[in-house]
Design a protein around this motif. Structure first.
Motif, PDB file in Angstrom:
ATOM      1  N   MET B 169      -6.982  -8.182   8.611  1.00  0.00           N
ATOM      2  CA  MET B 169      -6.105  -7.168   8.049  1.00  0.00           C
ATOM      3  C   MET B 169      -6.608  -6.796   6.664  1.00  0.00           C
ATOM      4  O   MET B 169      -7.033  -7.656   5.887  1.00  0.00           O
ATOM      5  N   VAL B 170      -6.544  -5.509   6.350  1.00  0.00           N
ATOM      6  CA  VAL B 170      -6.880  -5.054   5.005  1.00  0.00           C
ATOM      7  C   VAL B 170      -5.695  -4.266   4.450  1.00  0.00           C
ATOM      8  O   VAL B 170      -4.824  -3.830   5.187  1.00  0.00           O
ATOM      9  N   GLU B 171      -5.715  -4.081   3.115  1.00  0.00           N
ATOM     10  CA  GLU B 171      -4.615  -3.406   2.407  1.00  0.00           C
ATOM     11  C   GLU B 171      -3.312  -4.192   2.599  1.00  0.00           C
ATOM     12  O   GLU B 171      -3.314  -5.294   3.136  1.00  0.00           O
ATOM     13  N   ARG B 172      -2.210  -3.587   2.181  1.00  0.00           N
ATOM     14  CA  ARG B 172      -0.917  -4.257   2.349  1.00  0.00           C
ATOM     15  C   ARG B 172       0.185  -3.219   2.485  1.00  0.00           C
ATOM     16  O   ARG B 172      -0.062  -2.021   2.340  1.00  0.00           O
ATOM     17  N   GLY B 173       1.391  -3.682   2.755  1.00  0.00           N
ATOM     18  CA  GLY B 173       2.545  -2.797   2.878  1.00  0.00           C
ATOM     19  C   GLY B 173       2.327  -1.737   3.926  1.00  0.00           C
ATOM     20  O   GLY B 173       1.738  -1.979   4.992  1.00  0.00           O
ATOM     21  N   LEU B 176      -1.107  -1.307   5.388  1.00  0.00           N
ATOM     22  CA  LEU B 176      -1.722  -2.408   6.120  1.00  0.00           C
ATOM     23  C   LEU B 176      -2.423  -1.882   7.371  1.00  0.00           C
ATOM     24  O   LEU B 176      -1.871  -1.100   8.131  1.00  0.00           O
TER      25      LEU B 176
END
Ligand SMILES: Cc1cc2nc3c(=O)[nH]c(=O)nc-3n(C[C@H](O)[C@H](O)[C@H](O)COP(=O)(O)O)c2cc1C
Ligand code: SF4
Lengths: 601, 236
Positions: B169-173, B176
């Motif tokens: 997974m990359v980024e968040r919220g 994501l």
């Protein structure tokens, strides 16, 4: 010029070193390049996708360059109330780029960031790791000009704040703003007394004393500290850890900053007492990266402790070894959640874990671990010295002792107040000079927005529980602007792991905005309530479980504001402007509608 | 019943669990269907979709991660929980870009199957129409993020020979998203690529160059609704 081949191999070939390597690379190059990703993955035996995953999770790491110098301007509601907009414009004009961008010459990058723990001296920013407080537009311009002409941020600092902020190891503009000194944290304390007294007791006795004192966790959840230590001690394991939660990410709280600045010895004694009580040899202070400016100071306090036999082997001459290391965060509110913190401390994305198992069973490196707030540990040290009865005599029957509150916003005397539990909101407003307040936010965005009718409520675990954030809103403030800022915060800071928090908050905010724009119906208002409850019930961790609170608590406290915005009696009002949308469609298709008058009247 | 069996109830029905079993596992063993989406038997549960949310003594929890304890009274197929599950399914539909008629997974898709089971007609939420990308840069598989529901099955289940994660997974919220490691994915065998596709509950991971081998109308959930096998006591 720093080189990757010098930075990466310095670190152990261990995936746990991931964040440390990334931090070094980011510091040296202003970003983590594709080449760096490959090199780091190779060195640590991870996939490149995983490395990218960690880099993109944390706000202060980036794949794209962030400029030779980088400005992170606080975006908390208090910052906005204190003039952030004008300061932001000044930064943009002088830098020649917008927030979220890097200037064309690559010299300056401008980025917003969530509350940096300076709410009592806003607007504030972190520039190349250096904290600037009480910013004005002129100062903002001067900082950028200075950076462009080669004066590093640290040479632009001034005037210095008070207390340890003036020391050579800190040299920060930050002021402590200690407005009220209470007997627990600020009472006279002889350095080392808590550690010496604790190690003279049996570990069980130490735990018993903390239990008798009725100390509840100061980080927000209010779990009994003695019980947590007992659970941890009872776990069968050769290794245990003490972790201090120094993430202080809830917007509006900054009391741990003051403890870390002025009372670090007390905190480290508290960690050592906890280590002795649970049978740990290692403590970890997880320090949010916004407070990295305190690191040298904290390391020097630790060094002093080692020198004086308060840390290391055979502490206070007893058969007890304990030492403390500091680990840094990298910009993520969720890392204040204890299990996410542990993931982050292990060098991973800061995503919460499922419970059970709880950290006392399987925590840091899957070993039994107690995680406690900075203030909890400092208070524990004082309890050991002064005794449970002394502590229990303060506060209310269910909420013993004192609480350090961070007060900011529309008041004459922002700062920290150590007060006995049970104080009313009105009492606090009186102390802080917040007459005429329209609302008081207790517990930050995840807490409660209290209307004047609730100013008689008490700050304690059984009424208004709070990790310490108190924001005062004056008579002219727009409640909807506040709610929007808080919802933006949760959307920005959600880790994204679970559906209700990740998607639900975006959807909740959309409907909220529809209402604020005057396009809401009674059904939309009901949706806010039911969707909010749904997010609370189904989210995986405390962030999601409290994220609808800005909307839910203002619906409760200020229903008339919402009622006034909706279109009563209308069954359906579209969120989009249909005519405008049709015009766009027509333009795209290069066709004009045949009927000229409005379609939807 | 053996000595170590744990007694508990689901919606009042008496059930038995083995020590260490999650509520979801024990329910299934007792012929009670609790819907799951991110969960996949054999992978470590992660509780990301929350569709298995149940209630015990007023507390909400994910049945896929929560162990059964003695005397637990689990609420499962009650109207308010069922409505929350339906809402979560709807959230997934509006959060991504799901055009079932053109999707290779239609009929085999667990999200679509759940939407049928929960009779989702029109989502109660506004569509978000996110801009998502497709990654076709690996030899055997195509990653279409428009359909990804961030269930972490591929992250958990697809590993390179040396144990490294092929997906992460990359980024968040709200940003994501899943990322495929191009270098590692290039080394996947035909068999592993097919397994990755089968692991994906939706049509986000597809095997390149083959498609519609089984015609729509003759696929898994075209025959029987999702969950019916558990309810009939014949497994998944
Ligand atoms: C989203 C989120 C953020 C949190 N942030 C903090 C924090 O910054 N500091 C803190 O001490 N506790 C924070 N907590 C609470 C911790 O999870 C944990 O309960 C606490 O550190 C335990 O210490 P205590 O018992 O001494 O309060 C947070 C919880 C959540 C859900
Ligand atoms: S509730 Fe939010 S922050 Fe917590 S696990 Fe779910 S997505 Fe992450």
């Amino acid at each position: 010029m720093a080189q990757l081949k010098d930075i990466v191999p310095k670190h152990p070939k261990d995936p746990a070193a991931l964040l440390d390597v990334v931090r070094d690379v980011q510091a040296a190059f202003g970003h983590v390049s594709e080449a760096a990703i490959g090199r780091i993955a190779e060195h640590l035996g991870l996939s490149e996708a995983e490395v990218r995953g960690a880099v993109t999770f944390y706000h202060f790491f980036s794949l794209a360059p962030r400029g030779a110098s980088t400005v992170y301007l606080n975006d908390s509601i208090t910052s906005r109330m204190k003039g952030r907009t004008a300061v932001a414009r000044a930064f943009e004009e002088e830098a020649g780029c917008r927030f979220g961008e890097v200037s064309a010459d690559g010299a300056i990058g401008l980025f917003p960031t969530s509350c940096i723990g300076m709410n009592d001296q806003e607007p504030s920013a972190i520039v190349d790791g250096v904290v600037f407080t009480s910013l004005t537009p002129d100062r903002a311009r001067a900082i950028v000009r200075g950076l462009r002409s080669g004066t590093p941020a640290r040479e632009q600092v001034g005037p210095l704040g008070d207390g340890a902020n003036q020391s050579d190891l800190v040299r920060a503009m930050v002021v402590n703003n200690i407005r009220e000194r209470g007997p627990v944290l600020f009472g006279a304390h002889e350095r080392g007394a808590a550690v010496r007294k604790a190690v003279a007791m049996a570990p069980d006795q130490v735990i018993e004393e903390i239990k008798k004192a009725g100390l509840l966790g100061r980080g927000g959840a209010g779990f009994p500290t003695g019980l947590k230590w007992e659970f941890c001690r009872r776990e069968k394991s050769p290794r245990r850890f003490v972790v201090c939660n120094g993430d202080e990410g809830e917007p509006g709280t900054f009391k741990d900053r003051v403890i870390l600045t002025e009372l670090a010895p007390l905190l480290f004694e508290g960690m050592t007492v906890a280590g002795y009580a649970i049978g740990a040899e290692r403590g970890i202070l997880y320090l949010r990266s916004e407070y990295a400016y305190l690191r040298d100071h904290l390391e020097s306090v630790l060094a002093g402790f080692r020198q004086d036999g308060l840390l290391g082997r055979h502490i206070a001459g007893k058969d007890f070894d304990f030492d403390i290391v500091i680990k840094s965060g990298a910009g993520a509110y969720i890392c204040g959640e204890e299990s996410a913190l542990l993931e982050s401390a292990e060098g991973k994305r800061g995503e919460p874990r499922d419970r059970p198992p709880f950290p006392v069973q399987k925590g840091y490196l899957d070993e039994p671990t107690t995680v406690n707030n900075v203030e909890t540990l400092a208070a524990a040290a004082r309890i050991i010295v002064e005794g449970a009865a002394w502590f229990k005599a303060m506060g209310t029957p269910q909420s013993a002792g004192t609480k350090l509150l961070s007060v900011s916003g529309d008041c004459e005397r922002p700062g920290v107040y150590e007060v006995a539990y049970g104080l009313t909101v009105a009492d606090l407003l009186e102390k802080a000079g917040g007459a005429g307040a329209k609302a008081v936010q207790v517990g930050g965005p995840s807490g409660t927005c209290v209307p004047p009718a609730g100013f008689g409520r008490r700050i304690c675990f059984s009424d208004l529980a709070t990790g310490g954030s108190i924001i005062v809103f004056g008579p002219d403030r727009d409640i909807f602007e506040i709610v929007e800022n808080f919802m933006d915060f949760f959307v920005e800071e959600s880790c994204g792991w679970c559906v209700p928090c990740r998607a639900g908050n975006v959807l909740l905010k959309k409907t909220f905005e529809k209402i604020v724009k005057g396009k809401g119906t009674e059904a939309d208002l009901r949706d806010l309530e039911t969707w909010g409850q749904m997010i609370k019930c189904t989210s995986r961790c405390g962030l999601g479980q409290t994220s609808p609170n800005p909307i839910l608590t203002t619906l409760k406290g200020f229903p008339e504001l919402y009622e006034a915005r909706i279109r009563k009696g209308e069954a359906f009002v579209p969120a989009i402007d249909l005519e405008a949308a049709i015009r766009v469609g027509c333009a795209a298709a290069n066709r004009q509608p045949e009927c000229k008058e409005s379609l939807y009247d | 019943m053996t000595e170590t069996d744990i007694r508990f109830t689901i919606d009042g029905q008496a059930c038995l669990a083995k020590p260490g079993q999650t509520i979801y596992e024990a329910a299934k063993a007792n012929g009670v269907y609790i819907p799951v989406l991110c969960h996949f038997d054999g992978l470590k549960p992660v509780g990301s979709c929350r569709i298995c949310t149940v209630r015990v003594a007023g507390r909400y929890m994910a049945a896929c991660t929560q162990p059964v304890t003695e005397g637990m009274a689990v609420e499962n197929a009650v109207p308010d929980l069922e409505d929350m599950r339906k809402a979560l399914i709807e959230m997934l539909f509006v959060e991504g870009n799901h055009f079932c008629p053109s999707c290779e997974k239609s009929g085999n898709c667990e999200l679509q199957a759940l939407a049928y089971r929960y009779q989702v007609m029109v989502p109660r939420f506004p569509y978000l129409w996110p801009v998502r990308t497709v990654d076709a840069g690996t030899p055997l598989i195509m990653l279409d993020r428009n359909r990804c529901i961030q269930c972490l099955r591929c992250v958990r289940g697809v590993r390179a020979k040396d144990g490294r994660k092929v997906f992460a997974m990359v980024e968040r919220g709200a940003h994501l998203t899943v990322e495929v490691d191009r270098k590692l994915a290039a080394r996947l065998s035909e068999e592993e690529a097919r397994e990755a596709m089968d692991l994906c509950p939706v049509g986000a991971i597809l095997r390149k160059e083959t498609g519609f081998a089984v015609p729509i109308g003759k696929r898994k959930y075209d025959h029987a609704p999702i969950g019916s096998a558990v309810e009939k006591g014949t497994g998944r």
